[in-house]
Design a protein around this motif. Structure first.
Motif, PDB file in Angstrom:
ATOM      1  N   ILE A  76      26.589 -14.967  19.244  1.00  0.00           N
ATOM      2  CA  ILE A  76      26.958 -15.958  20.264  1.00  0.00           C
ATOM      3  C   ILE A  76      25.692 -16.659  20.777  1.00  0.00           C
ATOM      4  CG2 ILE A  76      27.860 -16.168  22.642  1.00  0.00           C
ATOM      5  CD1 ILE A  76      30.018 -15.818  20.553  1.00  0.00           C
ATOM      6  N   ASP A  77      25.760 -17.989  20.907  1.00  0.00           N
ATOM      7  CA  ASP A  77      24.587 -18.762  21.343  1.00  0.00           C
ATOM      8  C   ASP A  77      24.602 -19.084  22.835  1.00  0.00           C
ATOM      9  OD1 ASP A  77      23.566 -19.040  18.656  1.00  0.00           O
ATOM     10  OD2 ASP A  77      25.252 -20.400  18.325  1.00  0.00           O
ATOM     11  N   ALA A  78      25.791 -19.030  23.451  1.00  0.00           N
ATOM     12  CA  ALA A  78      25.889 -19.321  24.891  1.00  0.00           C
ATOM     13  C   ALA A  78      27.218 -18.793  25.412  1.00  0.00           C
ATOM     14  CB  ALA A  78      25.806 -20.825  25.151  1.00  0.00           C
ATOM     15  N   ILE A  79      27.235 -18.515  26.715  1.00  0.00           N
ATOM     16  CA  ILE A  79      28.460 -18.034  27.372  1.00  0.00           C
ATOM     17  C   ILE A  79      28.829 -18.988  28.498  1.00  0.00           C
ATOM     18  CG2 ILE A  79      29.260 -16.283  29.023  1.00  0.00           C
ATOM     19  CD1 ILE A  79      28.083 -14.158  27.246  1.00  0.00           C
ATOM     20  N   GLY A  94      28.749 -14.164  34.470  1.00  0.00           N
ATOM     21  CA  GLY A  94      28.309 -14.454  33.095  1.00  0.00           C
ATOM     22  C   GLY A  94      27.252 -13.482  32.611  1.00  0.00           C
ATOM     23  N   VAL A  95      26.268 -13.203  33.471  1.00  0.00           N
ATOM     24  CA  VAL A  95      25.192 -12.284  33.055  1.00  0.00           C
ATOM     25  C   VAL A  95      25.709 -10.857  32.937  1.00  0.00           C
ATOM     26  CG1 VAL A  95      23.326 -13.719  33.984  1.00  0.00           C
ATOM     27  CG2 VAL A  95      24.370 -11.973  35.446  1.00  0.00           C
ATOM     28  N   LEU A  96      26.696 -10.518  33.759  1.00  0.00           N
ATOM     29  CA  LEU A  96      27.277  -9.164  33.694  1.00  0.00           C
ATOM     30  C   LEU A  96      28.071  -9.000  32.402  1.00  0.00           C
ATOM     31  CD1 LEU A  96      28.494  -8.798  37.384  1.00  0.00           C
ATOM     32  CD2 LEU A  96      26.270  -8.206  36.403  1.00  0.00           C
ATOM     33  N   GLY A 102      26.115  -6.273  25.490  1.00  0.00           N
ATOM     34  CA  GLY A 102      24.849  -5.843  24.898  1.00  0.00           C
ATOM     35  C   GLY A 102      24.007  -6.974  24.345  1.00  0.00           C
ATOM     36  N   ILE A 103      24.089  -8.138  24.991  1.00  0.00           N
ATOM     37  CA  ILE A 103      23.251  -9.256  24.528  1.00  0.00           C
ATOM     38  C   ILE A 103      22.343  -9.756  25.661  1.00  0.00           C
ATOM     39  CG2 ILE A 103      24.449 -10.197  22.523  1.00  0.00           C
ATOM     40  CD1 ILE A 103      26.177 -11.874  24.290  1.00  0.00           C
TER      41      ILE A 103
END
Ligand code: UT7
Length: 333
Positions: A76-79, A94-96, A102-103
């Protein structure tokens, strides 16, 4: 180079705790008959404290979506994360979600577009893919709203509608015009911000939380149901026609409309106005309630699992919610 985006995986997560209208009857002056007649809802899910959080629910849905897309989380390149009910006031969920998956290192966007969260997230992810910045974008929409509701007669107009749930979509880059996300159409109007909002704890006051706020219910969300309903039906119709006109299409070209699940009466109104047969309209509010940002991807995922969303179908996903914000996407599956 022409870049377009398409959905290659969808996933969902519903908390195990089912709350029926009869359960709510025990807590407030309401009835199954009233709720079914006014909203179409029969049951919804409420999260389990200690097990579910907005981020962990999103992670469950995301793992399913990634699995179905045949991708690892590391690809994945972005969330883009849409929610009105994040785990923390800050940072965003998003960070959680990244941590759960695990990224590290990729960007995470948190959107606060309430019931239009998915459509806004899809638009943002699609734009980045079109620009060539990212190849695979994970969109996660997750809500825990049951703890924002007052399960009493005072809070009944909102308590009977909203539920908890999560859904995720993996968008990937491809190069075929006319496939995947065809167009997105976004709008907002702050004139009516206070018709559906949660004032406290905001940053306007020196003391953000007072005993009075806890007592008078002003820390709970407020909704002017009638006003929201009236604006919603107008904007839903406008934004469906906007998507069709932008692409030179007619209502007859649509294979499926999956609207934000606000109220079954709103969905029925849209269906009637568009004169759509039942098989071209998908609703699941009856079983999950209004899950705000998660509602469209949840319904899409469910329709796909039932084999109702097939490759080549043209789908429109209109949404409207607190802000007011509204929008639609046209997607060729
Ligand atoms: O997803 C984001 C956007 N949200 C929406 O789109 C929601 C839009 N609004 C709605 O879905 C509807 O306005 C509601 C479902 C919230 C309310 O339905 P309504 O048909 O607009 O009812 P109402 O608010 O006009 O209330 C009708 C009556 C009132 O009693 P009186 O004054 O006629 O005696 C309410 O007090 O129903 C009463 N009522 C209830 N009765 C039983 C309100 N809530 C309840 C309840 N159970 N839960």
């Amino acid at each position: 180079m022409l870049y377009r985006s398409k959905i290659v995986g969808m996933g969902m997560y519903l908390p195990e705790n089912v709350v029926t209208n009869h359960d709510l009857e025990q807590l407030m002056d309401t009835s199954d008959a009233w709720i079914v007649e006014r909203t179409g809802i029969r049951e919804r899910r409420f999260f389990t404290e200690g097990k579910d959080t907005t981020a962990t629910m999103a992670a469950e849905a995301s793992r399913m979506a990634l699995d179905r897309a045949g991708l690892k989380a590391q690809e994945i390149d972005a969330i883009v994360f849409a929610t009105l009910s994040p785990d923390y006031y800050f940072p965003g969920s998003g960070v959680l979600l990244m941590r759960e998956l695990g990224i590290v290192g990729i960007p995470a966007f948190d959107l606060r577009q309430q019931c239009a969260g998915f459509v806004y997230a899809l638009s943002l992810a699609d734009a980045y893919i079109r620009l060539g910045h990212y190849k695979n974008v994970l969109i996660a929409c997750s809500e825990i709203q049951s703890n924002l509701l007052e399960l009493s007669t005072r809070g009944r107009n909102m308590a009977v509608i909203f539920g908890d749930g999560a859904a995720a979509v993996v968008l990937t880059r491809h190069q075929q015009e006319g496939l995947g996300v065809i167009s997105t159409h976004l709008h907002a109007d702050g004139t009516y911000a206070e018709e559906l909002y949660m004032a406290h704890p905001g940053c306007r006051r020196k003391v953000r939380i007072t005993p009075q706020m806890l007592e008078d219910g002003s820390m709970l969300p407020y909704m002017n149901g009638n006003a929201v309903f009236k604006h919603a039906i107008v904007r839903f119709m406008e934004v469906i026609y906007e998507a069709l006109e932008a692409n030179g299409l007619q209502v007859e070209d649509l294979d499926m409309v999956i609207p934000h699940q606000a109220n079954l009466r709103i969905s029925k109104y849209i269906q009637e106005q568009l004169q759509l047969p039942d098989e071209k309209m998908y609703n699941n509010i009856q079983w999950v309630g209004n899950t705000t940002a998660a509602s469209i991807p949840l319904a899409m995922c469910e329709a796909w699992e039932k084999g109702l969303l097939r490759p080549g179908m043209l789908v429109c996903t209109p949404a409207f919610g607190s802000g007011f914000v509204w929008g639609s996407a046209l997607i060729r599956m």
